[in-house]
Design an enzyme around this catalytic site. Structure first.
Site, mmCIF file in Angstrom:
data_model
loop_
_atom_site.group_PDB
_atom_site.id
_atom_site.type_symbol
_atom_site.label_atom_id
_atom_site.label_comp_id
_atom_site.label_asym_id
_atom_site.label_seq_id
_atom_site.Cartn_x
_atom_site.Cartn_y
_atom_site.Cartn_z
ATOM 1 N N VAL A 1 2.098 -87.852 24.322
ATOM 2 C CA VAL A 1 1.021 -87.204 25.341
ATOM 3 C C VAL A 1 0.182 -88.197 26.039
ATOM 4 O O VAL A 1 0.091 -87.987 27.611
ATOM 5 C CB VAL A 1 -0.056 -86.384 24.567
ATOM 6 C CG1 VAL A 1 -0.878 -87.156 23.490
ATOM 7 C CG2 VAL A 1 -0.994 -85.492 25.592
ATOM 8 N N THR B 1 4.008 -86.866 19.196
ATOM 9 C CA THR B 1 3.325 -85.552 19.586
ATOM 10 C C THR B 1 3.922 -84.389 19.312
ATOM 11 O O THR B 1 3.228 -83.515 18.844
ATOM 12 C CB THR B 1 3.334 -85.958 21.073
ATOM 13 O OG1 THR B 1 2.447 -86.958 21.644
ATOM 14 C CG2 THR B 1 2.910 -84.776 21.961
ATOM 15 N N ARG B 2 5.178 -84.358 19.198
ATOM 16 C CA ARG B 2 5.784 -83.030 18.871
ATOM 17 C C ARG B 2 5.571 -82.500 17.564
ATOM 18 O O ARG B 2 5.731 -81.511 17.182
ATOM 19 C CB ARG B 2 7.417 -83.432 19.177
ATOM 20 C CG ARG B 2 8.248 -84.377 18.175
ATOM 21 C CD ARG B 2 9.478 -84.488 18.485
ATOM 22 N NE ARG B 2 10.119 -83.414 17.944
ATOM 23 C CZ ARG B 2 11.646 -83.279 17.672
ATOM 24 N NH1 ARG B 2 12.267 -84.395 17.614
ATOM 25 N NH2 ARG B 2 12.249 -82.277 17.191
ATOM 26 N N TRP B 3 5.210 -83.483 16.678
ATOM 27 C CA TRP B 3 4.885 -83.115 15.081
ATOM 28 C C TRP B 3 3.681 -82.670 15.122
ATOM 29 O O TRP B 3 3.176 -82.334 14.224
ATOM 30 C CB TRP B 3 5.351 -84.163 14.268
ATOM 31 C CG TRP B 3 6.751 -84.617 14.402
ATOM 32 C CD1 TRP B 3 6.938 -85.874 14.950
ATOM 33 C CD2 TRP B 3 7.731 -83.924 14.134
ATOM 34 N NE1 TRP B 3 8.507 -85.996 14.891
ATOM 35 C CE2 TRP B 3 8.987 -84.901 14.408
ATOM 36 C CE3 TRP B 3 7.905 -83.037 13.580
ATOM 37 C CZ2 TRP B 3 10.361 -84.496 13.967
ATOM 38 C CZ3 TRP B 3 9.304 -82.364 13.244
ATOM 39 C CH2 TRP B 3 10.125 -83.261 13.587
ATOM 40 N N ALA B 4 2.490 -82.733 16.028
ATOM 41 C CA ALA B 4 1.409 -82.317 15.864
ATOM 42 C C ALA B 4 1.237 -80.735 15.780
ATOM 43 O O ALA B 4 1.388 -80.092 16.825
ATOM 44 C CB ALA B 4 0.393 -82.996 17.003
ATOM 45 N N GLY C 1 -3.620 -78.391 16.777
ATOM 46 C CA GLY C 1 -4.004 -78.246 18.226
ATOM 47 C C GLY C 1 -4.786 -79.340 18.947
ATOM 48 O O GLY C 1 -4.609 -80.534 18.494
ATOM 49 N N GLU D 1 -10.859 -76.558 11.757
ATOM 50 C CA GLU D 1 -10.185 -77.438 10.923
ATOM 51 C C GLU D 1 -11.269 -78.402 10.286
ATOM 52 O O GLU D 1 -12.301 -78.263 10.478
ATOM 53 C CB GLU D 1 -8.943 -78.249 11.627
ATOM 54 C CG GLU D 1 -7.981 -77.470 12.359
ATOM 55 C CD GLU D 1 -6.981 -78.362 12.913
ATOM 56 O OE1 GLU D 1 -7.016 -79.595 13.105
ATOM 57 O OE2 GLU D 1 -5.808 -77.763 13.372
ATOM 58 N N HIS E 1 -0.641 -90.488 7.662
ATOM 59 C CA HIS E 1 -0.589 -89.503 8.757
ATOM 60 C C HIS E 1 -1.086 -90.188 9.982
ATOM 61 O O HIS E 1 -0.390 -90.094 11.120
ATOM 62 C CB HIS E 1 -1.743 -88.441 8.333
ATOM 63 C CG HIS E 1 -1.656 -87.441 9.417
ATOM 64 N ND1 HIS E 1 -0.455 -86.651 10.031
ATOM 65 C CD2 HIS E 1 -2.588 -86.688 10.161
ATOM 66 C CE1 HIS E 1 -0.832 -85.670 10.879
ATOM 67 N NE2 HIS E 1 -2.065 -85.802 10.935
ATOM 68 N N SER F 1 -6.775 -85.938 18.163
ATOM 69 C CA SER F 1 -5.691 -87.094 18.812
ATOM 70 C C SER F 1 -5.038 -86.802 20.199
ATOM 71 O O SER F 1 -4.864 -87.434 20.838
ATOM 72 C CB SER F 1 -4.611 -87.330 17.736
ATOM 73 O OG SER F 1 -3.968 -86.226 17.362
ATOM 74 N N LEU F 2 -4.616 -85.348 20.346
ATOM 75 C CA LEU F 2 -3.978 -84.964 21.670
ATOM 76 C C LEU F 2 -5.244 -84.772 22.625
ATOM 77 O O LEU F 2 -4.797 -85.267 23.772
ATOM 78 C CB LEU F 2 -3.468 -83.752 21.541
ATOM 79 C CG LEU F 2 -2.243 -83.140 20.505
ATOM 80 C CD1 LEU F 2 -1.884 -81.632 20.368
ATOM 81 C CD2 LEU F 2 -0.945 -84.205 20.940
#
Length: 538
Positions: A18, A47-50, A53, A122, A348, A388-389
């Site tokens: 991202v 990114t794809r594994w997040a 949200g 979360e 992680h 993170s995103l």
């Protein structure tokens, strides 16, 4: 190593997560010639594994009473005294605009029955402020939208090329990169600015939520270029990674924290609640608290996993809300509607990295960093869930504005004068030995004896090898990151956030409410040094 080809650009972005793709899109919009480099296929990053949200307080679409200031406060609390308050405020405040633009670029987030964005809560959050896509596939949707936008804009992308070393001008500025293709053929990319967006270091450990590409490459490259790193001792272990057996290795399926946000609770092998009485937020406590509690309970019960009970959600509700988790559970014969899900902590997220400002600037002229590879000051000693995103979107964009400003002001070096400096060889530890050693001695619970034993294993088993293949580059980076992590973890004689010392169980603010900066000495070896203002890089 003599390069066989050359190319040039105004900006080279390393990584297609991202942060990297956001930066590339903004660079193109500013008229910069940008080249994106990735060592794997496009879209193979973190990114794809997040799943969870993006944590953000959107105008008109937030929980009543929630504010950006509350989001800042939750972030500071999770960071356990090591966040940079100004950086947290800048990044969190930039979230609403960043997410709004991401939606304009085509990202589709889940909607609630009222037509507004659906939100979940979360660990560590005091409000429902995490927006998500595809139930539990937010990272995949964000990456899809960014890649589509980049391809539509015909941004130049070079896949299957690993960045090995920075080119340096006589003044020490970065002026490009040496890269290797999949066959080990070297090439040179000349550019006055290089942005590292290479992700984290999850492959230091046997079990991780990270993909195979998370091997600390950007950290090692930045150090060899003269940059500073900090906070590498703070590796966040996600509390709930799907337990697939005692021999699980590499990337393991994540069970998103949002499952607990929807009411699931952690149980031990005897069916007792794990988090009751541990923290006021119970199962929604910050990740470091939950991971440590699970580890203690596993030790007490002599087991290697616990259970996440989400059976209050019927089968269709769970499957529709968490399709990725549901599929992973089904693959091991678990039905979340009737069976508690077996879970255990796994490596992680790296809270530390290359010391950089919220504008991506590092201590090396021409070298920038954004996303998980960077220590921006946002995370401190423990990352707040789903920040993170957010960080990648905001800092990726800010970094490009800083690059454009530095270029316009004539601060960057001349890439035509940049050359390779030093030997293209480094200390390497065989990966299986390194991962077993780090998992045993430098995971959630650490002590002086274990850290010393791990350092001795690494010192005994390392050999110097040329950096002539992707594997050698990755293994050298992991070895350097492991050496630094062990050193700073031994130095920090307290427990704080993700760093848990069994021999120093209390937090010592009088001595350790500060980061431990590290750089390489003249011989290329890491050393710890003190610096009054970590965030004050040029």
């Amino acid at each position: 190593m003599k390069p066989r080809w050359e190319a040039d650009a105004d900006l080279v972005v390393v990584g297609t997560g991202v942060a990297g793709l956001t930066a590339a899109l903004d660079a193109q919009a500013l008229g910069l010639r940008v080249l994106v480099v990735t060592k794997a296929e496009l879209g193979d990053g973190n990114t794809r594994w997040a799943q969870g949200g993006v944590a953000v307080v959107l105008p008109g679409e937030h929980e009543e009473g929630d504010t950006v200031d509350r989001h800042v406060a939750d972030t500071l609390t999770a960071g356990a005294g090591l966040c940079d308050a100004a950086a947290v405020s800048a990044i969190v405040s930039g979230g609403p605009a960043a997410v709004t633009r991401l939606r304009r670029w085509g990202a589709v987030f889940d909607q609630g029955s009222d037509g507004k964005l659906a939100r979940t809560r979360e660990g560590g959050h005091t409000a429902f402020r995490v927006v998500h896509a595809g139930g539990d596939a937010t990272g995949a949707e964000v990456e899809r939208a960014l890649l589509a936008q980049a391809r539509d804009g015909r941004i130049a992308m070079l896949d299957n090329h690993v960045a090995v070393e920075a080119l340096r001008t006589p003044s020490g500025a970065v002026g490009g990169l040496l890269v290797l293709d999949g066959n080990g053929v070297p090439g040179v990319l000349r550019a006055p600015a290089v942005l590292l967006a290479t992700g984290g270091l999850g492959q230091l450990y046997q079990a991780t939520s990270n993909p195979e590409v998370a091997t600390a490459d950007g950290i090692a490259l930045a150090l060899r270029a003269g940059a500073v790193v900090a906070d590498l001792e703070f590796v966040q272990f996600h509390p709930t990674v799907l337990y697939t057996g005692s021999g699980a290795r590499g990337r393991c399926p994540l069970v998103t924290e949002a499952v607990r946000g929807e009411g699931a609770v952690l149980l031990d092998a005897n069916g007792s609640r794990v988090m009751l009485g541990v923290h006021p937020l119970a199962d929604l406590a910050p990740r470091d608290v939950v991971s440590a509690a699970i580890t203690r309970r596993m030790n007490e019960t002599g087991t290697d996993h616990v259970f996440l009970d989400a059976t209050h959600l019927d089968g269709d509700a769970f499957r529709l809300r968490f399709p990725t988790v549901y599929s992973a559970c089904a693959a091991i014969g678990v039905d979340p509607a009737v069976d508690p899900i077996p879970v255990a902590p796994a490596a992680h997220f790296s809270c530390g990295g290359v010391v950089a400002t919220v504008d991506g600037r590092t201590a090396v002229n021409g070298l920038y960093a954004a996303g998980e590879v960077a220590r921006s000051g946002l995370h401190g000693a423990n990352r707040l869930a789903s920040n993170s995103l957010l960080e990648g979107l905001v800092v990726g964009s800010r970094a490009v504005k800083a690059i454009a400003a530095d270029r316009a002001a004539g601060r960057l070096g001349d890439p035509r004068k940049a050359e390779l400096v030093g030997s293209l060889a480094a200390a390497v530890t065989e990966r299986d030995v390194l991962q077993r050693t780090m998992s045993r001695h430098a995971a959630i619970g650490r002590n002086v004896e274990g850290l010393a034993a791990a350092a001795a294993v690494l010192e005994k088993s390392t050999v110097v090898r040329p950096l002539g293949t992707r594997e050698s580059v990755e293994d050298a980076a992991l070895t350097m990151a492991a050496e630094i992590l062990l050193a700073v973890a031994a130095e920090r004689t307290e427990s704080r956030g993700c760093h848990v010392r069994t021999d120093y169980q209390g937090r010592n603010d009088a001595v350790w409410q500060r980061s431990i900066p590290v750089r390489l000495d003249a011989a290329g070896r890491p050393f710890l040094f003190e610096r009054a203002l970590l965030g004050g890089v040029a």
